[in-house]
Structures are given as C-alpha cells and as structure tokens.
Write a protein that holds these residues in place. Sequence first.
Motif, PDB file in Angstrom:
ATOM      1  N   PHE A  17       0.817  -1.207   0.000  1.00 33.95           N
ATOM      2  CA  PHE A  17       0.000   0.000   0.000  1.00 33.95           C
ATOM      3  C   PHE A  17       0.852   1.260   0.000  1.00 33.95           C
ATOM      4  O   PHE A  17       0.445   2.286  -0.508  1.00 33.95           O
ATOM      5  N   ASN A  18       2.025   1.187   0.573  1.00 33.42           N
ATOM      6  CA  ASN A  18       2.916   2.342   0.611  1.00 33.42           C
ATOM      7  C   ASN A  18       4.021   2.131  -0.411  1.00 33.42           C
ATOM      8  O   ASN A  18       5.064   1.564  -0.110  1.00 33.42           O
ATOM      9  N   GLU A  19       3.775   2.590  -1.611  1.00 37.70           N
ATOM     10  CA  GLU A  19       4.784   2.453  -2.651  1.00 37.70           C
ATOM     11  C   GLU A  19       5.956   3.379  -2.347  1.00 37.70           C
ATOM     12  O   GLU A  19       5.759   4.508  -1.889  1.00 37.70           O
ATOM     13  N   PRO A  20       7.170   2.938  -2.576  1.00 37.93           N
ATOM     14  CA  PRO A  20       8.315   3.811  -2.308  1.00 37.93           C
ATOM     15  C   PRO A  20       8.327   5.002  -3.263  1.00 37.93           C
ATOM     16  O   PRO A  20       8.017   4.878  -4.438  1.00 37.93           O
ATOM     17  N   THR A  21       8.653   6.151  -2.729  1.00 36.10           N
ATOM     18  CA  THR A  21       8.705   7.366  -3.537  1.00 36.10           C
ATOM     19  C   THR A  21      10.137   7.871  -3.579  1.00 36.10           C
ATOM     20  O   THR A  21      10.931   7.618  -2.671  1.00 36.10           O
ATOM     21  N   THR A  22      10.445   8.602  -4.621  1.00 36.36           N
ATOM     22  CA  THR A  22      11.781   9.173  -4.727  1.00 36.36           C
ATOM     23  C   THR A  22      11.855  10.427  -3.870  1.00 36.36           C
ATOM     24  O   THR A  22      10.912  11.210  -3.798  1.00 36.36           O
ATOM     25  N   GLN A  23      12.983  10.617  -3.229  1.00 39.95           N
ATOM     26  CA  GLN A  23      13.167  11.784  -2.384  1.00 39.95           C
ATOM     27  C   GLN A  23      13.975  12.822  -3.137  1.00 39.95           C
ATOM     28  O   GLN A  23      14.855  12.497  -3.927  1.00 39.95           O
ATOM     29  N   THR A  24      13.670  14.072  -2.864  1.00 44.48           N
ATOM     30  CA  THR A  24      14.408  15.146  -3.515  1.00 44.48           C
ATOM     31  C   THR A  24      15.751  15.328  -2.826  1.00 44.48           C
ATOM     32  O   THR A  24      15.896  15.096  -1.625  1.00 44.48           O
ATOM     33  N   THR A  25      16.735  15.759  -3.599  1.00 42.05           N
ATOM     34  CA  THR A  25      18.061  15.983  -3.031  1.00 42.05           C
ATOM     35  C   THR A  25      18.187  17.385  -2.445  1.00 42.05           C
ATOM     36  O   THR A  25      19.158  17.680  -1.764  1.00 42.05           O
ATOM     37  N   GLU A  26      17.201  18.228  -2.701  1.00 44.58           N
ATOM     38  CA  GLU A  26      17.232  19.596  -2.178  1.00 44.58           C
ATOM     39  C   GLU A  26      16.899  19.577  -0.690  1.00 44.58           C
ATOM     40  O   GLU A  26      15.921  18.970  -0.268  1.00 44.58           O
ATOM     41  N   LYS A  27      17.739  20.239   0.102  1.00 39.21           N
ATOM     42  CA  LYS A  27      17.491  20.280   1.539  1.00 39.21           C
ATOM     43  C   LYS A  27      16.446  21.347   1.842  1.00 39.21           C
ATOM     44  O   LYS A  27      16.479  22.439   1.288  1.00 39.21           O
ATOM     45  N   SER A  28      15.551  21.003   2.729  1.00 38.73           N
ATOM     46  CA  SER A  28      14.541  21.982   3.121  1.00 38.73           C
ATOM     47  C   SER A  28      15.115  22.890   4.204  1.00 38.73           C
ATOM     48  O   SER A  28      15.906  22.471   5.048  1.00 38.73           O
ATOM     49  N   LYS A  29      14.694  24.142   4.168  1.00 37.03           N
ATOM     50  CA  LYS A  29      15.181  25.100   5.156  1.00 37.03           C
ATOM     51  C   LYS A  29      14.363  24.931   6.436  1.00 37.03           C
ATOM     52  O   LYS A  29      13.136  24.901   6.393  1.00 37.03           O
ATOM     53  N   PRO A  30      15.034  24.829   7.563  1.00 31.83           N
ATOM     54  CA  PRO A  30      14.285  24.667   8.817  1.00 31.83           C
ATOM     55  C   PRO A  30      13.581  25.968   9.195  1.00 31.83           C
ATOM     56  O   PRO A  30      14.107  27.060   8.998  1.00 31.83           O
ATOM     57  N   ASN A  31      12.396  25.835   9.724  1.00 30.21           N
ATOM     58  CA  ASN A  31      11.655  27.007  10.190  1.00 30.21           C
ATOM     59  C   ASN A  31      12.189  27.423  11.554  1.00 30.21           C
ATOM     60  O   ASN A  31      12.419  26.580  12.419  1.00 30.21           O
ATOM     61  N   PRO A  32      12.381  28.738  11.777  1.00 31.97           N
ATOM     62  CA  PRO A  32      12.858  29.167  13.100  1.00 31.97           C
ATOM     63  C   PRO A  32      11.769  28.961  14.153  1.00 31.97           C
ATOM     64  O   PRO A  32      10.583  29.029  13.865  1.00 31.97           O
ATOM     65  N   TRP A  33      12.225  28.677  15.349  1.00 32.17           N
ATOM     66  CA  TRP A  33      11.284  28.467  16.433  1.00 32.17           C
ATOM     67  C   TRP A  33      10.695  29.790  16.884  1.00 32.17           C
ATOM     68  O   TRP A  33      11.351  30.822  16.886  1.00 32.17           O
ATOM     69  N   ASN A  34       9.465  29.719  17.301  1.00 33.25           N
ATOM     70  CA  ASN A  34       8.814  30.876  17.884  1.00 33.25           C
ATOM     71  C   ASN A  34       8.954  30.767  19.401  1.00 33.25           C
ATOM     72  O   ASN A  34       8.446  29.837  20.011  1.00 33.25           O
ATOM     73  N   TRP A  35       9.684  31.724  20.014  1.00 36.27           N
ATOM     74  CA  TRP A  35       9.928  31.691  21.452  1.00 36.27           C
ATOM     75  C   TRP A  35       9.055  32.755  22.124  1.00 36.27           C
ATOM     76  O   TRP A  35       9.505  33.867  22.387  1.00 36.27           O
ATOM     77  N   PRO A  36       7.816  32.456  22.443  1.00 33.38           N
ATOM     78  CA  PRO A  36       6.934  33.481  23.007  1.00 33.38           C
ATOM     79  C   PRO A  36       7.276  33.848  24.450  1.00 33.38           C
ATOM     80  O   PRO A  36       6.832  34.876  24.943  1.00 33.38           O
ATOM     81  N   TRP A  37       8.065  33.069  25.166  1.00 39.49           N
ATOM     82  CA  TRP A  37       8.326  33.348  26.580  1.00 39.49           C
ATOM     83  C   TRP A  37       9.590  34.180  26.800  1.00 39.49           C
ATOM     84  O   TRP A  37       9.979  34.413  27.924  1.00 39.49           O
ATOM     85  N   THR A  38      10.240  34.616  25.726  1.00 31.93           N
ATOM     86  CA  THR A  38      11.440  35.441  25.932  1.00 31.93           C
ATOM     87  C   THR A  38      11.159  36.890  25.643  1.00 31.93           C
ATOM     88  O   THR A  38      10.242  37.288  25.016  1.00 31.93           O
TER      89      THR A  38
END
Length: 55
Positions: free
Chosen positions: A34-55
């Motif tokens: 049911f879960n056919e293997p998919t190809t992964q992209t070689t492009e790295k995704s940019k991490p989202n910055p954390w939201n620090w509401p308590w600082t």
Amino acid sequence: MPQLNPGPWFLILIFSWLVLLTFIPPKVLKHKAFNEPTTQTTEKSKPNPWNWPWT
C-alpha cells in the motif's frame, strides 16, 4: 518402542519442498504494497525558526 524407518525421509523431504514451493510463492506475491516507495528530492529543506513566546 518402534524405531523410525529412514527409508521414506528423502521422498517426504522432496514432497514437502514441492508443496512449499508450489503454494507459498503465489500467496506471497498476491499481497499488494500500500505504501509504494517514492523518490526523495536531493534539495534540503530550510528549517523554520522556532517561535519563542516566553522570551
């Protein structure tokens, strides 16, 4: 106590393998993945910055 007769062992072994190789592969190959293997992209995704509401 009766002794085991080793005469038919080879025939039983061959018959067992014949049965296993006849019935098991079609049953295994009938299943669908049911879960056919998919190809992964070689492009790295940019991490989202954390939201620090308590600082």
